[in-house]
Motif scaffolding. Sequence first.
Motif, mmCIF file in Angstrom:
data_model
loop_
_atom_site.group_PDB
_atom_site.id
_atom_site.type_symbol
_atom_site.label_atom_id
_atom_site.label_comp_id
_atom_site.label_asym_id
_atom_site.label_seq_id
_atom_site.Cartn_x
_atom_site.Cartn_y
_atom_site.Cartn_z
ATOM 1 N N SER A 99 -51.706 4.222 24.829
ATOM 2 C CA SER A 99 -50.821 5.215 24.091
ATOM 3 C C SER A 99 -51.962 6.286 23.397
ATOM 4 C CB SER A 99 -50.060 5.037 23.179
ATOM 5 O OG SER A 99 -50.588 4.351 22.224
ATOM 6 N N THR A 100 -51.795 7.408 23.406
ATOM 7 C CA THR A 100 -52.335 8.646 22.489
ATOM 8 C C THR A 100 -52.291 8.146 21.232
ATOM 9 O OG1 THR A 100 -52.314 10.353 24.110
ATOM 10 C CG2 THR A 100 -52.680 10.949 22.074
ATOM 11 N N GLN A 101 -53.680 8.025 20.622
ATOM 12 C CA GLN A 101 -53.786 7.961 19.147
ATOM 13 C C GLN A 101 -54.320 9.241 18.394
ATOM 14 O OE1 GLN A 101 -55.095 3.927 17.895
ATOM 15 N NE2 GLN A 101 -55.256 3.343 20.212
ATOM 16 N N ILE A 102 -53.675 9.789 17.443
ATOM 17 C CA ILE A 102 -54.105 10.883 16.860
ATOM 18 C C ILE A 102 -55.270 10.643 15.991
ATOM 19 C CG2 ILE A 102 -53.463 12.702 15.267
ATOM 20 C CD1 ILE A 102 -50.741 12.564 16.424
ATOM 21 N N ASN A 103 -55.450 9.591 15.406
ATOM 22 C CA ASN A 103 -56.442 9.273 14.123
ATOM 23 C C ASN A 103 -56.308 7.841 13.790
ATOM 24 O OD1 ASN A 103 -57.995 9.464 12.008
ATOM 25 N ND2 ASN A 103 -56.706 10.760 10.630
ATOM 26 N N THR A 104 -57.301 7.212 14.595
ATOM 27 C CA THR A 104 -57.633 5.585 14.475
ATOM 28 C C THR A 104 -59.132 5.683 14.098
ATOM 29 O OG1 THR A 104 -57.279 3.538 15.436
ATOM 30 C CG2 THR A 104 -58.286 5.443 16.798
ATOM 31 N N ASN A 105 -59.633 4.330 13.974
ATOM 32 C CA ASN A 105 -60.914 3.934 13.777
ATOM 33 C C ASN A 105 -61.531 2.792 14.399
ATOM 34 O OD1 ASN A 105 -60.307 1.421 12.069
ATOM 35 N ND2 ASN A 105 -59.169 3.068 10.771
ATOM 36 N N PHE A 106 -62.587 2.307 14.172
ATOM 37 C CA PHE A 106 -63.248 1.158 14.940
ATOM 38 C C PHE A 106 -62.363 -0.180 14.715
ATOM 39 C CE2 PHE A 106 -66.340 -2.228 15.259
ATOM 40 C CZ PHE A 106 -66.735 -2.257 16.740
ATOM 41 N N PHE A 107 -61.948 -0.321 13.804
ATOM 42 C CA PHE A 107 -61.305 -1.673 13.227
ATOM 43 C C PHE A 107 -59.897 -1.725 13.547
ATOM 44 C CE2 PHE A 107 -64.686 -0.630 10.241
ATOM 45 C CZ PHE A 107 -65.437 -1.758 10.256
ATOM 46 N N ASP A 108 -59.235 -0.461 13.754
ATOM 47 C CA ASP A 108 -57.883 -0.606 14.107
ATOM 48 C C ASP A 108 -57.508 -0.161 15.519
ATOM 49 O OD1 ASP A 108 -57.413 -1.209 11.333
ATOM 50 O OD2 ASP A 108 -57.164 0.861 10.750
ATOM 51 N N SER A 109 -58.400 -0.167 16.456
ATOM 52 C CA SER A 109 -58.008 -0.023 17.767
ATOM 53 C C SER A 109 -59.031 -0.615 18.502
ATOM 54 C CB SER A 109 -58.547 1.585 17.814
ATOM 55 O OG SER A 109 -60.020 1.822 17.736
ATOM 56 N N LEU A 110 -59.063 -0.461 19.878
ATOM 57 C CA LEU A 110 -59.676 -1.165 20.851
ATOM 58 C C LEU A 110 -60.801 -0.370 21.107
ATOM 59 C CD1 LEU A 110 -56.881 -2.975 22.819
ATOM 60 C CD2 LEU A 110 -58.598 -4.022 21.360
ATOM 61 N N VAL A 111 -61.386 0.614 20.760
ATOM 62 C CA VAL A 111 -62.449 1.205 21.118
ATOM 63 C C VAL A 111 -63.689 0.540 21.438
ATOM 64 C CG1 VAL A 111 -61.616 3.473 19.839
ATOM 65 C CG2 VAL A 111 -63.282 1.841 18.825
ATOM 66 N N LYS A 112 -64.070 -0.616 20.944
ATOM 67 C CA LYS A 112 -64.959 -1.432 21.525
ATOM 68 C C LYS A 112 -65.129 -1.904 22.775
ATOM 69 C CE LYS A 112 -62.536 -5.626 21.745
ATOM 70 N NZ LYS A 112 -62.451 -6.303 22.867
ATOM 71 N N ASP A 113 -63.909 -1.451 23.563
ATOM 72 C CA ASP A 113 -64.049 -1.852 24.817
ATOM 73 C C ASP A 113 -64.486 -0.459 25.714
ATOM 74 O OD1 ASP A 113 -62.419 -3.865 24.776
ATOM 75 O OD2 ASP A 113 -60.552 -3.199 25.233
ATOM 76 N N THR A 114 -64.848 0.737 24.974
ATOM 77 C CA THR A 114 -65.432 1.562 25.623
ATOM 78 C C THR A 114 -66.671 2.071 24.861
ATOM 79 O OG1 THR A 114 -65.375 4.125 26.143
ATOM 80 C CG2 THR A 114 -63.584 3.189 24.730
ATOM 81 N N MET A 115 -67.939 1.465 25.204
ATOM 82 C CA MET A 115 -69.181 1.704 24.276
ATOM 83 C C MET A 115 -69.783 2.748 24.978
ATOM 84 S SD MET A 115 -68.711 -0.237 21.506
ATOM 85 C CE MET A 115 -70.176 -0.028 20.950
#
Length: 327
Positions: free
Chosen positions: A138-154
């Motif tokens: 889903s689209t996330q307007i405002n998140t961060n490293f700790f509250d998302s899965l962005v570690k999957d895209t380095m």
Amino acid sequence: MRKVTIGIPCYNESENILKCLDSITSQTDIFQDVEVLIVDDGSTDDTVKIIEDYKKQYRENGNIKILTQENTGSPSTARNRVIDEAEGEYIFFVDADDYLAENSLSNMYTLGKENDSDVIIGKYEGVNRRVPVYVFKSTQINTNFFDSLVKDTMSVLKMFKTEYIRSLNVRFRKDISMAEDHPVAMSAYLHTKKISIYADAPCYYWVRHIDSENKTHLTGGVIPVDEFYKYLFETFEVIKNARITEKERTEAYRIYWDRLLMLDLVNEFKRNRNEMERNHSFAILLRLFNMYEGAIITPLLTGYKRYMALLLCNKDYLLFTEYLKIK
């Protein structure tokens, strides 16, 4: 100031660069406010001539520029030049053999601009390769490293606010020949609470070209063991020195170890290495594990990743390598 600088490192991309450029110039709703900065890494084919001929169509706007340099064998120097010379409000790193989806620039820029985002990640679509899926649920307007899965895209194939990435004082290291973008992405993730994820439509077509000879200067076959671990040590150093709380640092270690035990290290021990190389790889992994809170984060992991970490705690090479054969 332009809205976006698209930074493209390229080397011998005569077969692919036109598709990449067409996907950018076809973004007609925003292209007049886009700077395309191409850094050629000493191509030996017709790449530079093709780009020079192509840019003549847009000479009036002057928004396609090409810089040349001697071959370095890595996109690092090229991306550093983009950071230094970009005139756009945002920098969007794009690889020359990939291409953009329709309206992707305006969709990502609008999301970032409206929310003052430091990082905007647009949905990937894989072509002959797998890409992260769950991060784009889903689209996330405002998140961060700790509250998302962005570690999957380095990777750094995303948008960064120019003033933000410059303020980090982080650069791509040209002596890292694999995953050189992990340390930069990690620094960008850890120092902001303003990450936006655009998932409503595809933005970036991430391509793996089958039997493409012009990639050998980057891949060079199976990477030597010591070369493989360089980006891991550097990324952990970024976490170690990040301007975050100690609680956040431990959590960052856990998140990154979780990713490595799920993906990067699994791939490493499935590479075509002889037994001596595997033993050497395991020895370096143990050093990495002991240096960067491996024992501390082990109880915080779950499932098979905790089991793998426990095997590292016990220095159990045989069980660790045998287990990875079935992963």
